[in-house]
Design a protein around this motif. Structure first.
Motif, short mmCIF file in Angstrom:
data_model
loop_
_atom_site.label_atom_id
_atom_site.label_comp_id
_atom_site.label_asym_id
_atom_site.label_seq_id
_atom_site.Cartn_x
_atom_site.Cartn_y
_atom_site.Cartn_z
N UNK A 245 0.83 -1.04 -0.23
CA UNK A 245 0.23 -0.30 -0.15
C UNK A 245 1.10 1.05 -0.21
N UNK A 246 0.76 2.00 -0.91
CA UNK A 246 1.08 3.64 -0.68
C UNK A 246 0.40 4.66 -0.44
N UNK A 247 -0.81 4.38 -1.00
CA UNK A 247 -1.74 5.94 -0.46
C UNK A 247 -2.63 5.83 -0.51
N UNK A 248 -3.63 6.65 0.97
CA UNK A 248 -5.16 6.29 0.54
C UNK A 248 -5.99 7.42 0.48
N UNK A 249 -6.80 7.24 -0.23
CA UNK A 249 -6.87 8.83 -0.44
C UNK A 249 -7.94 9.43 0.50
N UNK A 250 -7.62 9.10 2.14
CA UNK A 250 -8.28 10.19 3.04
C UNK A 250 -7.26 9.77 4.29
N UNK A 251 -6.31 9.19 4.07
CA UNK A 251 -4.81 9.41 5.34
C UNK A 251 -4.24 9.95 4.53
N UNK A 252 -3.77 9.83 3.25
CA UNK A 252 -2.45 10.15 2.23
C UNK A 252 -1.54 8.99 2.39
N UNK A 253 -1.00 9.85 1.72
CA UNK A 253 0.97 9.03 1.69
C UNK A 253 1.16 8.41 2.70
N UNK A 254 1.32 6.63 2.88
CA UNK A 254 1.73 5.10 3.85
C UNK A 254 3.10 5.83 4.16
N UNK A 255 3.79 6.52 4.34
CA UNK A 255 4.35 6.63 5.51
C UNK A 255 5.67 5.81 4.99
N UNK A 256 5.49 4.63 5.89
CA UNK A 256 6.27 3.70 5.84
C UNK A 256 6.91 2.74 5.07
N UNK A 257 5.63 2.57 3.84
CA UNK A 257 6.30 2.00 2.44
C UNK A 257 7.40 3.20 2.12
N UNK A 258 6.97 4.60 1.53
CA UNK A 258 7.35 5.44 1.06
C UNK A 258 8.66 5.56 1.20
N UNK A 259 8.93 5.60 2.65
CA UNK A 259 10.00 5.81 2.92
C UNK A 259 11.27 4.43 3.00
N UNK A 260 10.87 3.02 3.41
CA UNK A 260 11.01 1.55 2.51
C UNK A 260 11.26 2.18 1.76
N UNK A 261 10.60 2.22 -0.03
CA UNK A 261 10.97 2.32 -1.02
C UNK A 261 12.40 3.24 -0.95
N UNK A 262 12.22 4.27 -0.12
CA UNK A 262 13.61 5.29 -0.24
C UNK A 262 15.00 4.73 -0.28
N UNK A 263 14.60 3.81 0.83
CA UNK A 263 15.64 2.89 1.51
C UNK A 263 16.74 1.49 0.26
N UNK A 264 15.27 1.52 -0.69
CA UNK A 264 15.84 0.21 -1.53
C UNK A 264 15.48 0.75 -3.47
N UNK A 265 16.38 1.97 -3.89
CA UNK A 265 16.72 2.21 -5.01
C UNK A 265 16.51 1.64 -6.15
N UNK A 266 16.84 0.47 -5.95
CA UNK A 266 16.39 -0.71 -6.79
C UNK A 266 15.54 -1.15 -7.67
#
Length: 309
Positions: A58-79
């Motif tokens: 999950x990356x985003x919700x229409x009510x609560x916005x972006x899923x910060x845990x996912x966004x941060x995890x993707x930033x640490x896995x650039x491949x």
């Protein structure tokens, strides 16, 4: 004999989560092994280590916005690359162990995103309740049988078919039109074909903390007619005032206007992570003015070459 390729898909479990419902929309995943994991980090680790060919997160919700845990995890896995997005309508029920009444509920187990989406109902129906975070909506319900301090849990509709639970309330979500956006990530570098209804996702660090730095970053898109459907800041974590931005841009990297915007970002930012270009889940064609057509960019480069010796 050659080793068979891995065809396992990972998703946030256990069985019955919204993430599993998103994975069920992927034609390539049908009939393949699915692996339930406990969190986003484990899902991405499955892909990075080759345990799974792809993972649904999950990356985003229409009510609560972006899923910060996912966004941060993707930033640490650039491949990793996003190869598709999927939308799942979201609603919730309140469940409890048999014999529990709504008046008995003092503590609720819930995934933080689900909890945020039910806050209005909870404050009205259970104004003095406490909250224990759970790793997923289904795990919240299952934990009621594991010596949990919670009296009830927020869970997806139909959870009572998998667990011996009483439904205390239905449709407790604050927004009946709530939708969660999921993305399928993989190690592949192959780009999904350009469809005309595409999205490009990147993570960009501001070059420095100064007046106008964010405006300059956004102008890379604005001056090329590229609309942004998501822009969200996340702290880099190494110092106060240092941020990266998660951005979804309308269009495909093979679109001249998008490619030119990415080049501008790369020239001005110390770190740009390309997460992928992929078809939009809603299949809505991207609209832009004619002066940003591919041919305009191509003609301009051709004109410039005619000026060079």
């Amino acid at each position: 004999m050659a080793e068979s390729p891995n065809v396992t898909y990972s998703f946030l479990g256990p069985v019955g989560t919204f993430t599993e419902a998103a994975l069920a929309q992927v034609p390539e995943a049908q009939g393949k092994p699915w692996r339930a994991v406990n969190n986003v980090g484990e899902a991405l680790a499955d892909v990075l280590t080759g345990r799974s060919v792809a993972a649904m997160i999950a990356i985003e919700n229409s009510v609560d916005g972006g899923v910060s845990a996912t966004q941060d995890a993707l930033a640490g896995a650039p491949n990793l690359r996003i190869i598709g997005e999927y939308l799942v309508p979201v609603n919730f029920v309140l469940v409890a162990r048999p014999g529990t009444a709504l008046a008995d509920v003092r503590v609720i187990n819930a995934h933080p995103v689900a909890y945020a989406q039910c806050r209005t109902w909870l404050e009205a129906a259970l104004p003095h309740h406490g909250h224990i975070p759970a790793s997923s909506n289904v795990a919240a319900a299952a934990s009621l049988f594991e010596n949990s301090q919670a009296d009830a849990a927020i869970a997806p509709p139909g959870i009572e078919k998998h667990h011996d639970l009483d439904v205390l309330a239905t449709d407790i979500g604050d927004n009946p039109n709530a939708v969660t956006r999921f993305v399928l990530v993989s190690l592949t570098t192959a780009l999904p074909a350009r469809t005309g209804a595409d999205k490009t996702s990147v993570i960009v660090e501001l070059p420095e903390d100064r007046s106008g730095a964010l405006l300059e970053m956004l102008e890379q898109f604005a001056t090329r007619g590229v609309n942004l459907s998501l822009i969200q800041s996340r702290p880099i974590g190494d110092a106060l005032g240092r941020y990266r931005f998660v951005i979804d841009a309308d269009g495909h990297i093979l679109d001249e206007r998008v490619a030119d915007a990415l080049l501008g970002l790369r020239r001005s930012s110390p770190n740009v992570i390309f997460l992928g270009s992929y078809p939009r889940a809603d299949k809505q064609p991207i609209e832009f003015t004619s002066r940003y057509e591919d041919e305009i960019f191509i003609e301009a480069r051709t004109w410039l070459r005619t000026l060079l010796p």
